[in-house]
Design an enzyme around this catalytic site. Structure first.
Site: not given
Length: 218
Positions: A156, A173
């Site tokens: 992450l 994304c």
């Protein structure tokens, strides 16, 4: 080997390709006696494209990207940006030994960010079908994992105190509607070290382990 221990290392600012190679080398040689590890680091500016990458997610041509490299990688997800001031965690975890699924780990990672931000009075949330963590509907943390022979790689990123401008050159994304934010916008006094201390504390609680610096293990 004590399964209630996970080792951590803080690498500081590193080139993406060096750490990509390092975590793959670690995973290739690990065995049942290898401690799980979590690596804390930052990257020099780079765009990375995951396995779910779609076309047309870069909004400007390469001349306007200010020589920021773009690389394809083997994690899940689509395109994102990494740069100094962003806390990255690589999770090198044996899922089978910990008796958790990849979905369990994703939930742990998202809860880790939510609980860490909440510690600093920053309220955050997740979105259905859109992995990551958001504050006021802006994305503050992105996730991307790979599983190889039951071992996880990648992890992450949490935007703390960085230049967010390069996110404007892409659709983060792969979503044209995603806008990015960072911890600095809600608390300008927090440092990466402040965040890292609480991340380690929350990780220990969520995984029910002791998080110990690697070089302190005899």
């Amino acid at each position: 080997m004590n399964n209630r221990i996970i080792l951590f290392q803080n690498f500081g600012l590193k080139h993406w390709i060096d750490m990509f190679n390092k975590m793959h080398a670690f995973t290739e040689v690990r065995n049942i006696n290898t401690y799980d590890e979590i690596w804390f680091l930052e990257h020099y500016p780079i765009f990375t494209q995951g396995l779910l990458q779609k076309i047309n997610t870069i909004t400007y041509n390469n001349d306007i990207l200010h020589d920021i490299p773009i690389v394809s990688t083997d994690r899940g997800g689509q395109i994102t940006y990494h740069g100094p001031g962003q806390q990255i965690l690589y999770f090198l975890i044996d899922l089978k030994r910990r008796k958790i699924t990849i979905r369990d780990l994703i939930n742990i990672m998202q809860n880790l960010i939510i609980e860490t931000l909440n510690y600093f009075s920053i309220k955050s949330h997740i979105k259905k079908n859109s992995p990551g963590v958001y504050v006021n509907n802006k994305k503050i943390s992105s996730l991307g994992l790979r599983v190889k022979k039951g071992f996880t790689l990648h992890g992450l990123s949490l935007n703390v105190d960085m230049d967010l401008t390069p996110f404007n050159y892409i659709y983060p994304c792969g979503d044209i509607n995603i806008k990015m934010t960072q911890v600095k916008e809600f608390n300008s006094f927090l440092t990466l070290n402040d965040i890292r201390v609480i991340l380690i504390k929350k990780l220990s609680q969520l995984l029910n382990v002791s998080i110990i610096e690697k070089f302190s293990i005899k």
